[in-house]
Design an enzyme around this catalytic site. Sequence first.
Site, PDB file in Angstrom:
ATOM      1  N   ASP A 130      34.083  33.333  31.360  1.00  0.00           N
ATOM      2  CA  ASP A 130      35.279  33.013  32.120  1.00  0.00           C
ATOM      3  C   ASP A 130      34.844  32.328  33.417  1.00  0.00           C
ATOM      4  O   ASP A 130      34.186  32.939  34.253  1.00  0.00           O
ATOM      5  CB  ASP A 130      36.049  34.304  32.417  1.00  0.00           C
ATOM      6  N   HIS A 131      35.227  31.072  33.553  1.00  0.00           N
ATOM      7  CA  HIS A 131      34.766  30.310  34.716  1.00  0.00           C
ATOM      8  C   HIS A 131      35.387  30.800  36.022  1.00  0.00           C
ATOM      9  O   HIS A 131      34.970  30.385  37.108  1.00  0.00           O
ATOM     10  CB  HIS A 131      35.090  28.825  34.517  1.00  0.00           C
ATOM     11  N   ARG A 132      36.362  31.687  35.941  1.00  0.00           N
ATOM     12  CA  ARG A 132      36.940  32.232  37.160  1.00  0.00           C
ATOM     13  C   ARG A 132      36.035  33.267  37.810  1.00  0.00           C
ATOM     14  O   ARG A 132      36.096  33.483  39.024  1.00  0.00           O
ATOM     15  CB  ARG A 132      38.301  32.879  36.857  1.00  0.00           C
TER      16      ARG A 132
END
Length: 487
Positions: free
Chosen positions: A457-459
Amino acid sequence: MTTVDRTQVFLLPDLGEGLAEAEIVEWRVAVGDTVTVDQTVVEVETAKAVVDVPCPYAGRVVTLHGAAGETRPVGQPLITIAPLDGDGGEPAGHAAYREEERAGSGNVLIGYGTGHGGTGRRRRRPRLAIAPEPPAVTPAVAPAPAPGPAPAVAVAPAPSPVQAGASTPAAHPAVALALAPAAGTGTGSALVISPIVRRLAREHGIDPATLRGTGPGGVVRRADVEAALAAPATPLAPAPRLAPVPTRPEPARSAGDEDLVIPLTGIRKAIADKLSRSRREIPEVTIWVDADATALVQTRRAINSATPDQPVSILALLARICLSGLRRFPQLNARVDTEGQRIVQSRGVHLGIAAQTDRGLVVPVLRDAQLLTTRELSVALAETTTAARAGALPPARLTGGTFTLNNYGVFGVDGSTPIINHPEAALLGVGRIVDKPWVVDGQLAVRKVTQLSLTFDHRVCDGAVAGGFLRHVADCVEQPALLVANV
């Protein structure tokens, strides 16, 4: 179209690109005004652009549904139109237009559609102009109507070669209909009111000017286009005689040939909902690397040779490597709390193991896996996957994971871009271990090679953290001795 006491309710049409609502910017008409077909009645703003909405009905404005600044959903009432006095206030040809609109896909904004975006300017539809007496027609444009007690209906644009010399049938003794050519169509326009008919003809390569309209005043209708499609084509030259080709009879269909319909219920529905939510909410990224697993296979063999009564699986060694990587990169052992707008890093590693069962894919969880030894991991993994395939795990064992290990190599595949198990933030996938040519100390050799893929998850982190974790895993696969420093 909704009809109540002969009023017509125009619903907010589909504005394309999946837009579900629009905000009213400005009404162009007021209650009591008289509108014509295709007249712009309101300006609305969508998530894409500001759009002028034309009304497909003619008459008097009865109700404006919504005020400026109000958001209206697609398919809800926008404006209510009442027919004019007399025979319903419907000029000749408008009934045919409404009939064609009903035969189409429903409320579609003219010039906009569900399959392609709109543009700032739209092409105007041909209009029917009612004149008190027949317009003058020169011989160069169309043949003069034959003298008689009633004036004939004349078409203003020049007729096509097919129609040259044919007089247009009379529509009414005191009314002549003149068709204004559509913009960009040239001089050979036909009497076509409905955009659906025009589109149908264009899609099948039919020139509407070659058709004989059966609607009021010679209007070309949908049935006319369909009749032209059904008619056999006239060959340009005599076709050579060919021997008849015998047609093969279609095989008889038995009851077992019908489509199999499987209800999306139970665990299959839960899986679908969870994966759909993951793809909908998580901006996932997948990175991968090939690793030489020869030393890992040799290490497992050495452990099992020393303690044959307590064997260790390759999956257990990979789980131990993941735990080592998460200790160095705890950002991946996390989840995103969207309601609280925060990232939550878990203190313990609740390791999920993707397992294929007869009922579908499940992810049983080993809670606080970081507290287990490698042998304990191997025993727990074997017991958990066996219970999962038998359907004996309680629901509490199938939720609450913080990181997932997916060994899809058991299916004989090399790589994948797996979907993250929501609400987790990362998943490590392992492909099959297979013999491949590999360069070792400058020499070509045959080695045990596997592909490792990390979806994250790039968050929760950027590429540096994800790349560092995957590189650490690959290094431990290639040199299992590195694990000693972290165990």
